[in-house]
Motif scaffolding. Structure first.
Motif, short mmCIF file in Angstrom:
data_model
loop_
_atom_site.label_atom_id
_atom_site.label_comp_id
_atom_site.label_asym_id
_atom_site.label_seq_id
_atom_site.Cartn_x
_atom_site.Cartn_y
_atom_site.Cartn_z
N ALA A 68 0.84 -1.20 0.00
CA ALA A 68 0.00 0.00 0.00
C ALA A 68 0.87 1.26 0.00
N LEU A 69 1.94 1.24 0.78
CA LEU A 69 2.88 2.36 0.81
C LEU A 69 3.51 2.57 -0.56
N ALA A 70 3.92 1.49 -1.22
CA ALA A 70 4.55 1.60 -2.53
C ALA A 70 3.63 2.27 -3.54
N VAL A 71 2.37 1.87 -3.55
CA VAL A 71 1.41 2.47 -4.48
C VAL A 71 1.20 3.94 -4.13
N CYS A 72 0.95 4.21 -2.86
CA CYS A 72 0.65 5.57 -2.42
C CYS A 72 1.81 6.53 -2.65
N SER A 73 3.02 6.07 -2.43
CA SER A 73 4.18 6.96 -2.46
C SER A 73 4.88 7.04 -3.81
N ASN A 74 4.51 6.19 -4.76
CA ASN A 74 5.19 6.20 -6.05
C ASN A 74 4.31 6.52 -7.24
N ALA A 75 3.02 6.27 -7.16
CA ALA A 75 2.16 6.49 -8.33
C ALA A 75 2.04 7.99 -8.62
N ASN A 76 2.26 8.34 -9.88
CA ASN A 76 2.09 9.71 -10.38
C ASN A 76 2.91 10.75 -9.63
N GLN A 77 4.11 10.36 -9.20
CA GLN A 77 5.03 11.30 -8.55
C GLN A 77 6.45 10.78 -8.70
N VAL A 78 7.41 11.57 -8.28
CA VAL A 78 8.81 11.18 -8.38
C VAL A 78 9.03 9.91 -7.57
N ALA A 79 9.77 8.96 -8.12
CA ALA A 79 10.02 7.69 -7.44
C ALA A 79 10.67 7.92 -6.08
N CYS A 80 10.35 7.03 -5.15
CA CYS A 80 10.94 7.12 -3.82
C CYS A 80 11.16 5.73 -3.26
N CYS A 81 11.90 5.67 -2.18
CA CYS A 81 12.08 4.42 -1.45
C CYS A 81 11.86 4.73 0.02
N SER A 82 11.45 3.73 0.75
CA SER A 82 11.22 3.96 2.19
C SER A 82 12.56 3.91 2.92
N THR A 83 12.69 4.75 3.92
CA THR A 83 13.90 4.80 4.72
C THR A 83 13.67 4.30 6.13
N ASN A 84 12.41 4.30 6.57
CA ASN A 84 12.10 3.90 7.93
C ASN A 84 10.65 3.44 8.02
N HIS A 85 10.43 2.40 8.81
CA HIS A 85 9.07 1.93 9.10
C HIS A 85 8.96 1.71 10.61
N ALA A 86 7.80 2.03 11.15
CA ALA A 86 7.45 1.63 12.51
C ALA A 86 6.16 0.86 12.36
N PHE A 87 6.09 -0.31 12.97
CA PHE A 87 4.96 -1.21 12.74
C PHE A 87 4.39 -1.67 14.07
N GLU A 88 3.08 -1.55 14.20
CA GLU A 88 2.40 -1.98 15.42
C GLU A 88 1.29 -2.96 15.07
N MET A 89 1.36 -4.16 15.60
CA MET A 89 0.27 -5.12 15.44
C MET A 89 -0.67 -4.92 16.62
N MET A 90 -1.95 -4.70 16.32
CA MET A 90 -2.90 -4.27 17.34
C MET A 90 -3.96 -5.31 17.67
N SER A 91 -4.24 -6.21 16.73
CA SER A 91 -5.30 -7.19 16.95
C SER A 91 -5.11 -8.36 16.00
N ARG A 92 -5.72 -9.44 16.36
CA ARG A 92 -5.73 -10.62 15.48
C ARG A 92 -6.70 -10.37 14.33
N ALA A 93 -6.33 -10.79 13.13
CA ALA A 93 -7.21 -10.65 11.96
C ALA A 93 -8.23 -11.77 11.96
N LYS A 94 -9.45 -11.41 11.58
CA LYS A 94 -10.52 -12.39 11.45
C LYS A 94 -11.11 -12.24 10.06
N GLY A 95 -11.83 -13.23 9.61
CA GLY A 95 -12.43 -13.17 8.29
C GLY A 95 -11.46 -13.63 7.21
#
Length: 149
Positions: A68-95
């Motif tokens: 999702a980040l790749a699409v959001c940050s690269n489509a129709n704009q100057v190419a970029c790469c991520s330099t940092n991520h912070a990730f929080e898992m908050m709940s178990r997925a269902k469905g």
């Protein structure tokens, strides 16, 4: 990064992201430019995406958010790469489905900032990722200067 004349062109381009589309089964659902937003989703396959306890692997959460980040940050704009991520898992997925929604919270000349929220199909907020990206010169993957070169 190419500028897309249609949503179908954008989807076709990001379909080349083999890990996200082939391993995860992810697809691009939507993209907006003002502000930059993207949504991607996938259908869960317990045999491929779950651990021995039957829970969705954290790596699946992270990979879908990164797509999702790749699409959001690269489509129709100057190419970029991520330099940092912070990730929080908050709940178990269902469905059976996961949905990742990315949004640019501040677009800068060199650095930009994003938040990606991950939901299951029941609307449970499963995880959140924040990321910083840096604008980069266009990389010519066909010339062997892309992934793994």
């Amino acid at each position: 990064m190419p500028y897309f004349d249609s949503f179908d062109e954008l989807r076709a381009f990001f379909a080349k992201d083999g890990f996200a589309t082939q391993c995860l089964g992810a697809q691009v659902d939507s993209f907006e430019e003002d502000p930059y937003r993207a949504q991607v989703s996938m259908t869960l396959d317990p045999a491929r995406h779950c651990n021995a306890q039957g829970f969705v692997m954290g790596g699946v959460f992270m990979a879908l958010c990164d797509f999702a980040l790749a699409v959001c940050s690269n489509a129709n704009q100057v190419a970029c790469c991520s330099t940092n991520h912070a990730f929080e898992m908050m709940s178990r997925a269902k469905g059976q489905r996961l949905i990742a929604q990315a949004e640019c919270t501040k677009a800068g000349r060199t650095l930009s900032f994003y938040v990606v929220n991950l939901y299951d199909e029941l609307g449970t907020h499963v995880a959140r990722m924040t990321a910083t990206t840096m604008r980069t010169p266009q990389v010519d993957a066909a010339a062997g200067k892309g992934c793994g070169a």
